[in-house]
Design an enzyme around this catalytic site. Structure first.
Site, mmCIF file in Angstrom:
data_model
loop_
_atom_site.group_PDB
_atom_site.id
_atom_site.type_symbol
_atom_site.label_atom_id
_atom_site.label_comp_id
_atom_site.label_asym_id
_atom_site.label_seq_id
_atom_site.Cartn_x
_atom_site.Cartn_y
_atom_site.Cartn_z
ATOM 1 N N VAL A 108 41.113 35.980 36.385
ATOM 2 C CA VAL A 108 42.399 35.978 35.678
ATOM 3 C C VAL A 108 42.387 34.937 34.556
ATOM 4 O O VAL A 108 42.861 35.187 33.443
ATOM 5 C CB VAL A 108 43.550 35.689 36.671
ATOM 6 N N ARG A 109 41.819 33.781 34.835
ATOM 7 C CA ARG A 109 41.806 32.697 33.834
ATOM 8 C C ARG A 109 40.912 33.044 32.651
ATOM 9 O O ARG A 109 41.227 32.707 31.509
ATOM 10 C CB ARG A 109 41.367 31.395 34.507
ATOM 11 N N HIS A 225 25.505 32.686 32.164
ATOM 12 C CA HIS A 225 25.921 31.415 31.563
ATOM 13 C C HIS A 225 25.865 30.320 32.633
ATOM 14 O O HIS A 225 25.773 30.603 33.822
ATOM 15 C CB HIS A 225 27.335 31.518 30.974
#
Length: 317
Positions: A108-109, A225
């Site tokens: 969500v973030r 990442h």
């Protein structure tokens, strides 16, 4: 984290689906509804305000009884849901795939950060709709490409060289699902391009991490990442990564867990994720996080000293 079914529902048009965002009143209606157990996994019809998410996802929303969910009555919820729909509607999703797409758990973030990038007129995502859609598809697992610097969730850039960009994450300022711990500090390192990286550029990053961030562990969630996190939060990250990895296998979601460069990753985390990929239990894998590791020959030994001497040499110039 939340399933895509918490943001939108599918509407059949011809032979594929169009995705429509939920409105907050429909969700509010669903949260107060009494529903038979057999219908908990079905989209809820609020009659007045339209379709709402399946009641089985009630805990994904912030209510008086649950403060850990999304603040769905904010403008940001609508923006995120609309952005997800724009991305999904750029694809042709058929009956065969729709259930697995909507069951996918997303950050969500991460999605809120993409909205913030989209609204920043200085950002490349403000100017390129194609790159924005690409960024969202990567974020929701509908693209096999990794998150590079151009398509990253964003934040505040604290380091950059020819190969890497390091971001300080800004979750404390979020509307939809803010981090409430005011001591939260976390970073993300993205590749500027998905291509081989020279030893020199890796050396520059490792020197920066050792010199400026020696109280942090460099880990990966397997998505191409790096994350730079407090050692105190490593166990929490491990539990989440393991649960997601196992859930993806159970759901039949094909996703390669990328271990990334062993010279950059914290040695114990590399051991944890390698063990996880071999199919070991969480208990077995977790022990590796707290075990003293045999030091591997380090190609970048002494980098912190090099960095220190280099900075001292600049004094008076």
């Amino acid at each position: 984290m939340a399933e895509l079914a918490c943001f939108c529902y599918p509407h059949l048009e011809n032979d594929s689906y169009k995705f429509i965002p939920f409105n907050s009143l429909a969700i509010k209606c669903m949260l107060t509804a009494k529903v038979d157990k057999k219908d908990l996994d079905k989209f809820y019809n609020s009659i007045i305000y339209g379709i709402a998410p399946p009641p089985q996802f009630k805990k994904r929303y912030n209510t008086n009884d649950n403060s850990r969910g999304m603040n769905f009555e904010t403008q940001m919820f609508t923006k995120v849901a609309t952005l997800i729909c724009e991305a999904l509607n750029s694809l042709k999703i058929t009956q065969i795939d729709v259930a697995s797409v909507l069951s996918r758990v997303v950050s969500v973030r991460h999605l809120e950060n993409l909205v913030l990038r989209k609204e920043n007129h200085q950002d490349i995502l403000f100017h390129s709709k194609d790159l924005l859609i690409k960024s969202v598809l990567i974020a929701i697992g509908q693209s096999k490409e990794i998150e590079t610097t151009a398509t990253a969730e964003g934040g505040k850039i604290v380091f950059q060289n020819a190969a890497f960009t390091m971001w300080k994450l800004t979750y404390l300022d979020h509307q939809l699902m803010p981090i409430l711990d005011q001591n939260f500090i976390e970073y993300k390192v993205t590749l500027n391009e998905d291509k081989p990286i020279s030893d020199g550029h890796v050396k520059e990053l490792v020197a920066e991490l050792r010199w400026q961030y020696n109280k942090f562990a460099v880990i990966t969630h397997g998505k191409g990442h790096y994350r730079v996190v407090k050692y105190s939060s490593v166990a929490n990250h491990a539990d989440r990564v393991y649960a997601t990895f196992k859930n993806n296998i159970k759901s039949g979601i094909a996703s390669d867990f990328t271990l990334l460069d062993q010279r950059i990753i914290w040695q114990n985390w590399y051991a944890f994720t390698s063990s996880m990929k071999q199919g070991n239990t969480l208990e077995v894998c977790r022990k590796l996080l707290f075990q003293k590791m045999k030091q591997e020959p380090n190609p970048f030994r002494g980098l912190s000293t090099d960095r220190k001497m280099d900075e001292v040499s600049q004094v008076g110039i």
